[in-house]
Structures are given as structure tokens and as C-alpha cells.
Design an enzyme around this catalytic site. Structure first.
Site, PDB file in Angstrom:
ATOM      1  N   GLU A 118      -0.312  -9.483  -0.822  1.00  0.00           N
ATOM      2  CA  GLU A 118      -1.722  -9.835  -0.588  1.00  0.00           C
ATOM      3  C   GLU A 118      -2.524  -9.807  -1.887  1.00  0.00           C
ATOM      4  O   GLU A 118      -3.386 -10.665  -2.117  1.00  0.00           O
ATOM      5  CB  GLU A 118      -2.315  -8.864   0.439  1.00  0.00           C
ATOM      6  N   GLU A 123       4.625  -5.266   7.083  1.00  0.00           N
ATOM      7  CA  GLU A 123       3.843  -4.222   7.759  1.00  0.00           C
ATOM      8  C   GLU A 123       4.335  -3.973   9.185  1.00  0.00           C
ATOM      9  O   GLU A 123       4.310  -2.858   9.688  1.00  0.00           O
ATOM     10  CB  GLU A 123       2.352  -4.609   7.803  1.00  0.00           C
ATOM     11  N   GLY A 178       0.650  -5.148   0.878  1.00  0.00           N
ATOM     12  CA  GLY A 178      -0.538  -5.230   0.024  1.00  0.00           C
ATOM     13  C   GLY A 178      -0.233  -5.828  -1.338  1.00  0.00           C
ATOM     14  O   GLY A 178      -1.120  -6.400  -1.978  1.00  0.00           O
ATOM     15  N   ALA A 225       0.864  -1.184   0.000  1.00  0.00           N
ATOM     16  CA  ALA A 225       0.000   0.000   0.000  1.00  0.00           C
ATOM     17  C   ALA A 225       0.896   1.228   0.000  1.00  0.00           C
ATOM     18  O   ALA A 225       2.043   1.182   0.465  1.00  0.00           O
ATOM     19  CB  ALA A 225      -0.872  -0.024   1.249  1.00  0.00           C
TER      20      ALA A 225
HETATM   21  N1  CO8 Z   1       4.591   3.234  -0.532  1.00  0.00           N
HETATM   22  C1  CO8 Z   1       5.009   4.409  -1.057  1.00  0.00           C
HETATM   23  N2  CO8 Z   1       6.181   4.554  -1.707  1.00  0.00           N
HETATM   24  C2  CO8 Z   1       6.962   3.462  -1.844  1.00  0.00           C
HETATM   25  C3  CO8 Z   1       6.588   2.208  -1.326  1.00  0.00           C
HETATM   26  C4  CO8 Z   1       5.341   2.116  -0.649  1.00  0.00           C
HETATM   27  N3  CO8 Z   1       4.880   0.952  -0.159  1.00  0.00           N
HETATM   28  N4  CO8 Z   1       7.586   1.326  -1.599  1.00  0.00           N
HETATM   29  C5  CO8 Z   1       8.526   2.005  -2.285  1.00  0.00           C
HETATM   30  N5  CO8 Z   1       8.160   3.299  -2.422  1.00  0.00           N
HETATM   31  C6  CO8 Z   1       8.897   4.376  -3.102  1.00  0.00           C
HETATM   32  C7  CO8 Z   1      10.088   4.853  -2.288  1.00  0.00           C
HETATM   33  O1  CO8 Z   1       9.667   5.795  -1.336  1.00  0.00           O
HETATM   34  C8  CO8 Z   1      10.966   5.454  -3.369  1.00  0.00           C
HETATM   35  O2  CO8 Z   1      10.444   6.701  -3.728  1.00  0.00           O
HETATM   36  P1  CO8 Z   1      11.462   7.967  -3.958  1.00  0.00           P
HETATM   37  O3  CO8 Z   1      12.295   7.543  -5.139  1.00  0.00           O
HETATM   38  O4  CO8 Z   1      10.543   9.094  -4.248  1.00  0.00           O
HETATM   39  O5  CO8 Z   1      12.249   8.071  -2.715  1.00  0.00           O
HETATM   40  C9  CO8 Z   1      10.732   4.521  -4.555  1.00  0.00           C
HETATM   41  O6  CO8 Z   1       9.496   3.852  -4.286  1.00  0.00           O
HETATM   42  C10 CO8 Z   1      11.808   3.473  -4.705  1.00  0.00           C
HETATM   43  O7  CO8 Z   1      11.923   2.790  -3.471  1.00  0.00           O
HETATM   44  P2  CO8 Z   1      13.308   2.643  -2.673  1.00  0.00           P
HETATM   45  O8  CO8 Z   1      14.225   3.804  -2.977  1.00  0.00           O
HETATM   46  O9  CO8 Z   1      12.989   2.401  -1.235  1.00  0.00           O
HETATM   47  O10 CO8 Z   1      13.881   1.332  -3.386  1.00  0.00           O
HETATM   48  P3  CO8 Z   1      14.865   0.244  -2.775  1.00  0.00           P
HETATM   49  O11 CO8 Z   1      15.223  -0.627  -3.913  1.00  0.00           O
HETATM   50  O12 CO8 Z   1      15.951   0.882  -1.990  1.00  0.00           O
HETATM   51  O13 CO8 Z   1      13.955  -0.593  -1.699  1.00  0.00           O
HETATM   52  C11 CO8 Z   1      11.982  -1.749  -0.954  1.00  0.00           C
HETATM   53  C12 CO8 Z   1      12.876  -1.339  -2.146  1.00  0.00           C
HETATM   54  C13 CO8 Z   1      12.757  -2.712  -0.029  1.00  0.00           C
HETATM   55  C14 CO8 Z   1      10.773  -2.471  -1.532  1.00  0.00           C
HETATM   56  C15 CO8 Z   1      11.559  -0.503  -0.155  1.00  0.00           C
HETATM   57  O14 CO8 Z   1      11.047   0.478  -1.071  1.00  0.00           O
HETATM   58  C16 CO8 Z   1      10.494  -0.755   0.868  1.00  0.00           C
HETATM   59  O15 CO8 Z   1      10.794  -1.271   1.918  1.00  0.00           O
HETATM   60  N6  CO8 Z   1       9.240  -0.348   0.576  1.00  0.00           N
HETATM   61  C17 CO8 Z   1       8.129  -0.461   1.504  1.00  0.00           C
HETATM   62  C18 CO8 Z   1       7.665  -1.904   1.654  1.00  0.00           C
HETATM   63  C19 CO8 Z   1       6.561  -1.983   2.676  1.00  0.00           C
HETATM   64  O16 CO8 Z   1       6.723  -1.734   3.836  1.00  0.00           O
HETATM   65  N7  CO8 Z   1       5.362  -2.391   2.222  1.00  0.00           N
HETATM   66  C20 CO8 Z   1       4.218  -2.572   3.060  1.00  0.00           C
HETATM   67  C21 CO8 Z   1       3.356  -1.338   3.061  1.00  0.00           C
HETATM   68  S1  CO8 Z   1       1.985  -1.459   4.194  1.00  0.00           S
HETATM   69  C22 CO8 Z   1       0.829  -2.408   3.382  1.00  0.00           C
HETATM   70  O17 CO8 Z   1       1.007  -2.809   2.263  1.00  0.00           O
HETATM   71  C23 CO8 Z   1      -0.418  -2.704   4.149  1.00  0.00           C
HETATM   72  C24 CO8 Z   1      -1.419  -3.478   3.294  1.00  0.00           C
HETATM   73  C25 CO8 Z   1      -2.779  -3.436   3.920  1.00  0.00           C
HETATM   74  C26 CO8 Z   1      -3.454  -2.213   3.458  1.00  0.00           C
HETATM   75  C27 CO8 Z   1      -4.597  -1.828   4.209  1.00  0.00           C
HETATM   76  C28 CO8 Z   1      -4.927  -0.390   3.835  1.00  0.00           C
HETATM   77  C29 CO8 Z   1      -6.054   0.202   4.503  1.00  0.00           C
END
Ligand code: CO8
Length: 259
Positions: free
Chosen positions: A113, A133, A110, A66
């Protein structure tokens, strides 16, 4: 047809390919994307020209979860009242047509999922699955704790949800999360070929086959077996059962009419 900003849809005969398209943020699932996805899945499910749907991302990410930036300030009252992103989930899991996830790169939170809502997952060897998460102070909210546990068992699901670690493609295949793994160059083609194979079969029989496998997760064994038996018998009311078996006996390809 819904106007699309976050998705691309292509047709390959009767297979629809839906591509998540926010590459700059690893296909993070924002509200706009989820609204488009729900509307698009509804349209494709209702479209008689579509037999099977393939859902994919790009070679670096299926979806990294998400959209955290969008979600971070949501209030509890908003989540309770509106449901936030979660209200758009059912469009995939309730799709009556087969949906295959073709996953390369990150499928996290997400994103993992979303892949698990599909009927099966074909992965690239660079795929990474996870429910991270917990690392950002929340828990799965798109059904991940329930589907992951059913797919890989309690021990691995607990490990994933409590540590937030990622599972690589080999472990995901070993654990039953994905059905097949291929190279990054080939995984999408493999998914499209699987979809084309399914699309070549009798649609009412495909629909029964999907329903009967889904029943296994929803019902006790005895009841599931009883339902399967009834549904198996019901295929004998179809012209396609007669055609499929006649074609086998006559050593020719079957020509299904979806009746
Ligand atoms: N949301 C928003 N932006 C994101 C997300 C995300 N989930 N993942 C990556 N991005 C963005 C980064 O902020 C970055 O943006 P910018 O270039 O502007 O800084 C760009 O994508 C590239 O990402 P990274 O620079 O971080 O890339 P890396 O290769 O260094 O890392 C990762 C990749 C490991 C995937 C890292 O981006 C990461 O950890 N992302 C988040 C993963 C995460 O925690 N996901 C779970 C989110 S919570 C969720 O999904 C809950 C689901 C249930 C929903 C219920 C809703 C009501």
C-alpha cells in the site's frame, strides 16, 4: 530535521532518497517508522532544494507490512479514536513533489500500500507484491483495496485480497502495478535516474503533470479532459514553456528557471 531511527535519508543533488531501515523485521511498518516517515516526507516536500523523492527499502524487502507484533493487541476503541498507523498515511499520498517507489523483495500489506501511494513503482525482478491481510484476520487499511483495484482491475485485486497470494515482478508489470522492472543490482539506479530526469525539468510543469495524471483517477473523463485543457493552456504563462520550445527549435538543451 527529524531525528531518524527507522529511516536513512541521502541527497543525490536535488533527489532525496529515503530508505526504510528495519532490516531485521523486513522493514515492518511500526508506529515509530510511520511517524518518522510522515515527518520526513513533510520536510522534504517543503524543502526547496528537493525536486523528487525516491522511497526504497533493501534488496530483501521494501516492507513486509504493518508491524503485526505491535498491532496485534490494539483495541477497536484505540483504532477508532487514534487511527493507529493509518493516520500517518497521507504524508505520502499528499506529497506535492513526485515520489517514486523503488521496490525489491517483499512489498506486502501496508508495504504494498505504501508503494502504491507513490506516483509510480520501479521494481526489482525479485519483488513480491501482495495484500495478505486476510491470512491474519484483517483487511487492507492503508488504501490497498482502492488503489490496487484502480491499478490492476477488479479481478486481480479480488484475487490478491481474498487469497492473500503474492504477485511476482513480471505479473506486476504485466498488470500495470509497476512501471518498469530491472535487476536487483540495477533497480535503485534506474529509479534514481528516473528521478534525476524528472528533476531536470521545469518544476511547475512537473507539478502540473503530476496533478493532471492524478485527476484521471479522481474525476469523470469529460471533466478530467476539461481540466487538463485548462492546465495545458496555463503552461503557456510560464517562462519555462517558452524556454523549452525555443531550446527545441534552436537545437540546444533547455535551461529551465522554474518560472
Ligand atoms: N510485522 C512484524 N514482523 C514481521 C513482519 C510484519 N509484518 N514481517 C516479517 N516480520 C519479522 C518476522 O517475525 C521475523 O522476525 P524474527 O526473526 O524475530 O522471527 C523477521 O521479520 C523475518 O521474517 P520471516 O522469518 O518470517 O522471513 P521469511 O523469509 O520466512 O518470510 C514473509 C517472509 C513471507 C514476508 C513473512 O515474514 C510474512 O509473511 N510476513 C508478514 C506479511 C504480512 O502478513 N503482512 C501484512 C501485515 S498487516 C498490514 O500490513 C495491514 C496494513 C494496514 C494497516 C492498518 C493499520 C492500522
Amino acid at each position: 530535521m527529524t531525528e531518524l531511527h527507522y529511516l536513512q535519508v541521502e541527497r543525490h543533488d536535488s533527489v532525496a532518497l529515503v530508505r526504510l531501515n528495519r532490516p531485521k523485521v523486513l522493514n515492518a511498518l511500526c508506529m515509530g517508522l510511520m511517524q518518522e516517515l510522515a515527518a520526513t516526507m513533510g520536510e522534504l516536500d517543503a524543502d526547496p532544494g528537493v525536486a523528487v523523492i525516491v522511497l526504497t527499502g533493501n534488496d530483501k524487502a521494501f516492507a513486509a507490512g504493518a508491524d503485526i507484533t505491535e498491532m496485534q493487541d490494539a483495541s477497536y476503541a484505540y483504532m477508532l479514536e487514534d487511527g493507529g498507523l493509518t493516520r500517518h498515511c497521507d504524508s505520502i499520498s499528499s506529497c506535492e513533489k513526485p515520489v517514486i517507489a523503488a521496490v525489491a523483495g517483499y512489498a506486502l500489506g501496508g508495504g504494498c500500500e505504501l508503494a502504491m501511494m507513490c506516483d509510480f513503482i520501479i521494481a526489482a525482478d525479485n519483488a513480491r507484491f501482495g495484500q495478505p491481510e486476510i491470512t491474519i484476520g484483517t483487511i487492507p487499511g492503508f488504501g490497498g483495496s482502492q488503489r490496487l483495484t484502480r491499478l490492476v482491475g477488479k479481478s486481480k485485486a479480488m484475487d490478491m485480497c481474498l487469497t492473500g497470494r503474492m504477485m511476482d515482478a513480471a505479473e506486476a508489470e504485466r498488470s500495470g502495478l509497476v512501471s518498469r522492472v530491472d535487476t536487483v543490482e540495477r533497480y535503485l539506479q534506474v529509479a534514481l535516474e528516473a528521478a534525476a530526469a524528472i528533476a531536470s525539468f521545469s518544476r511547475p510543469v512537473v507539478s502540473l503533470a503530476k496533478q493532471v495524471v492524478d485527476l484521471a483517477l479522481e474525476t469523470p473523463l469529460t471533466q478530467g479532459i476539461r481540466s487538463e485543457r485548462q492546465m495545458f493552456k496555463s503552461t503557456f504563462a510560464l517562462e519555462d514553456q517558452k524556454e523549452g520550445m525555443a531550446a527545441f527549435v534552436e537545437k540546444r538543451p533547455a535551461a529551465f528557471s522554474n518560472r
